[in-house]
Write an enzyme that holds these catalytic residues in place. Structure first.
Site, PDB file in Angstrom:
ATOM      1  N   LYS A   1      -3.996   3.410   2.635  1.00  0.00           N
ATOM      2  CA  LYS A   1      -5.124   2.650   2.090  1.00  0.00           C
ATOM      3  C   LYS A   1      -6.250   3.589   1.643  1.00  0.00           C
ATOM      4  O   LYS A   1      -6.912   3.348   0.632  1.00  0.00           O
ATOM      5  CB  LYS A   1      -5.628   1.659   3.139  1.00  0.00           C
ATOM      6  CG  LYS A   1      -4.587   0.579   3.469  1.00  0.00           C
ATOM      7  CD  LYS A   1      -4.927  -0.186   4.732  1.00  0.00           C
ATOM      8  CE  LYS A   1      -3.888  -1.229   5.082  1.00  0.00           C
ATOM      9  NZ  LYS A   1      -4.025  -1.793   6.427  1.00  0.00           N
TER      10      LYS A   1
ATOM     11  N   LYS B   1       0.820  -1.224   0.000  1.00  0.00           N
ATOM     12  CA  LYS B   1       0.000   0.000   0.000  1.00  0.00           C
ATOM     13  C   LYS B   1       0.844   1.260   0.000  1.00  0.00           C
ATOM     14  O   LYS B   1       0.503   2.258  -0.627  1.00  0.00           O
ATOM     15  CB  LYS B   1      -0.966   0.024   1.178  1.00  0.00           C
ATOM     16  CG  LYS B   1      -0.318  -0.046   2.547  1.00  0.00           C
ATOM     17  CD  LYS B   1      -0.696  -1.296   3.275  1.00  0.00           C
ATOM     18  CE  LYS B   1       0.333  -1.634   4.323  1.00  0.00           C
ATOM     19  NZ  LYS B   1       0.120  -2.919   4.942  1.00  0.00           N
TER      20      LYS B   1
ATOM     21  N   GLU C   1      -5.047  -5.421  -5.277  1.00  0.00           N
ATOM     22  CA  GLU C   1      -6.167  -5.719  -4.372  1.00  0.00           C
ATOM     23  C   GLU C   1      -5.687  -5.900  -2.933  1.00  0.00           C
ATOM     24  O   GLU C   1      -6.330  -5.462  -1.980  1.00  0.00           O
ATOM     25  CB  GLU C   1      -6.884  -6.985  -4.850  1.00  0.00           C
ATOM     26  CG  GLU C   1      -8.061  -7.397  -4.016  1.00  0.00           C
ATOM     27  CD  GLU C   1      -9.196  -6.394  -4.109  1.00  0.00           C
ATOM     28  OE1 GLU C   1      -9.817  -6.283  -5.172  1.00  0.00           O
ATOM     29  OE2 GLU C   1      -9.473  -5.713  -3.091  1.00  0.00           O
TER      30      GLU C   1
HETATM   31  N1  HSE Z   1      -0.589  -3.418   9.830  1.00  0.00           N
HETATM   32  C1  HSE Z   1      -1.820  -3.559   9.106  1.00  0.00           C
HETATM   33  C2  HSE Z   1      -2.984  -3.605  10.067  1.00  0.00           C
HETATM   34  C3  HSE Z   1      -1.919  -4.841   8.330  1.00  0.00           C
HETATM   35  O1  HSE Z   1      -2.792  -3.707  11.281  1.00  0.00           O
HETATM   36  O2  HSE Z   1      -4.105  -3.537   9.598  1.00  0.00           O
HETATM   37  C4  HSE Z   1      -1.499  -4.737   6.917  1.00  0.00           C
HETATM   38  O3  HSE Z   1      -2.026  -3.649   6.244  1.00  0.00           O
END
Ligand code: HSE
Length: 459
Positions: free
Chosen positions: A227, A127, A151
């Site tokens: 994200k 990401k 994805e």
């Molecule tokens: N470190 C991220 C989380 C997981 O805790 O959601 C991978 O994106």
């Protein structure tokens, strides 16, 4: 077009041919870079489900090379052709699709650019790479006529990229809001359900292997911001604008705020929010009070969920595991299958998977400064228990056009001079709220900073 791109094209199906029996097409050849948690999960799930995957692709899918610094005992290394030099994979003429699972942004960017220059399609779970360098990578991929699929970069196993790009493609997306960091959600859940402090809950997350050794990306909202911009670029047809996201983590959330929120009928969740307004796009990540009755308010532990509101479909909710070896592998393999399927189609008829594929809708070049965004607020004020404090606070709010919608004040504890006053406000511009907070903090009858958390109805 490079020799490698020629090679990739040669291996595409000649669609003028009559349909052939499944399995008669040449295998799609995969090179995986990175054999950590997601890499080993991908190898294992591909081995376990190879027949289904081949049937769904219409051709076999073979892992022909793996680039990894060291072996991973979580998968059967004897079946893999391993190189310790990951760039071997990007330069291997026998690889059609490079799967980037090394993480980070420096080497990963170079690796992906090398693969693209060599005419390879790319699948990535990274990401940070897409959020920070996606505009450059998509342009390079478009030049070479190859795909970048990502994805697994957002919300682990939840097919949210596919939902935005395909399932909801007929909609004008109004807003989306997601719990997109499992570690942060675990910490807030532990604080609420077990009464732990932030520090205790973080230590627990680390002990369980959820949080990174350096948990800054998780708890300060950077992971969620990565994200969020990826989802916003697809939802609104805008470039990736990571440097414009307002980002606030959960390290300042106190146990008592979670308890007061409960008393008012809300849960505190760490949300990434992207919203289209008449003036531009809001992109923000911060702790948020949301009504307890919303489904998303009840997404607990390490689980992720994304709420997407489209003009035609209304609100839709996507829920599932946001991390983990096989959950993330599920998304990686979905991309591999998508890429493999596009190879079955004449190149000029492929649905583009890379970059921003939707027309920009409206005034979306402008990401709104945080001061221009509008929400309701929760405020917790430490006030001396004296007459007139509430009337001063109410006057300041009213002068800024902010109405007080709910209020909690309990009797002060014995020998306690200070009493917490908790307010919920009407919707207001961030700038007005900040001015009200500045004036309240300047009152003699108030001590310390005003705690404030944004509130979203999400309805
Ligand atoms: N470190 C991220 C989380 C997981 O805790 O959601 C991978 O994106």
């Amino acid at each position: 077009m490079s020799a490698f791109a020629d090679e990739a094209t040669r291996r595409d199906v000649d669609v003028s041919e009559k349909p052939r029996a499944e399995g008669s097409l040449p295998a799609v050849r995969i090179g995986i870079c990175g054999l950590g948690t997601v890499g080993s999960g991908t190898v294992n799930v591909m081995a376990r489900n190879c027949e289904e995957i081949a049937a769904r692709c219409g051709r076999p899918v073979e892992i022909v090379q793996v680039g990894a610094r060291r072996d991973n005992p979580d998968c059967d290394m004897t079946t893999l052709n391993v190189t310790r030099e990951i760039f071997d994979v990007a330069n291997n003429p026998d690889v059609d699709v490079l799967v980037e699972l090394i993480g980070g942004t420096t080497v990963a960017r170079e690796l992906v650019l090398t693969a693209i220059a060599n005419g390879k399609h790319v699948v990535t779970a990274n990401k940070a790479l897409i959020a920070e360098h996606g505009n450059e990578l998509f342009a390079a991929a478009a030049d070479k006529g190859v795909t970048i699929a990502y994805e697994a970069a957002v919300a682990g196993g939840i097919p949210i990229i596919k939902s935005l790009r395909e399932g909801l493609v007929g909609n004008r997306i109004q807003w989306l809001a997601g719990i997109i960091n499992g570690t942060g959600n675990y910490i807030l859940t532990e604080m609420r359900e077990k009464g732990r402090s932030f520090e205790e809950a973080l230590a627990q997350a680390q002990a369980l292997g959820y949080a990174e050794a350096d948990p800054t990306f998780d708890v300060e909202g950077i992971d969620a911001a990565h994200k969020l911009v990826i989802m916003a670029s697809l939802a609104f047809g805008m470039p990736l604008a990571f440097d414009k996201v307002y980002t606030e983590g959960i390290s300042g959330v106190a146990r008592e705020d979670i308890q007061y929120a409960d008393e008012l009928g809300y849960r505190i969740k760490h949300l990434g929010i992207a919203r289209r307004t008449n003036h531009g796009v809001e992109l923000r990540v911060h702790p948020t009070l949301i009504p307890q009755r919303r489904l998303i308010a009840n997404v607990n532990g390490v689980m992720n969920a994304v709420l997407v509101n489209g003009d035609a479909v209304g609100p839709t909710l996507y829920y599932g595991a946001g991390a983990g070896a096989e959950a993330t592998a599920s998304a990686v393999i979905a991309d591999i299958v998508d890429v493999a399927r596009t190879l079955n189609v004449r190149p000029d008829q492929r649905v583009p998977l890379a970059g921003v594929t939707q027309a920009s809708q409206g005034n979306l070049d402008d990401v709104l400064p945080m001061a221009e965004t509008e929400t309701s607020y929760y405020m917790r004020i430490s006030a001396f228990d004296k007459p007139g404090v509430m009337s001063k606070v109410a006057t300041i709010c009213s002068d800024q056009g902010i109405s007080i919608e709910a209020l909690i004040q309990h009797e002060p504890a014995e020998d306690e001079e200070l009493v917490p006053v908790v307010l919920l406000t009407s919707r207001a511009r961030e700038a007005q709220l900040q001015e009200a907070v500045n004036q309240i903090e300047a009152l003699d009858s108030i001590q310390g900073p005003v705690v404030r958390i944004r509130v979203e109805p999400l309805g």
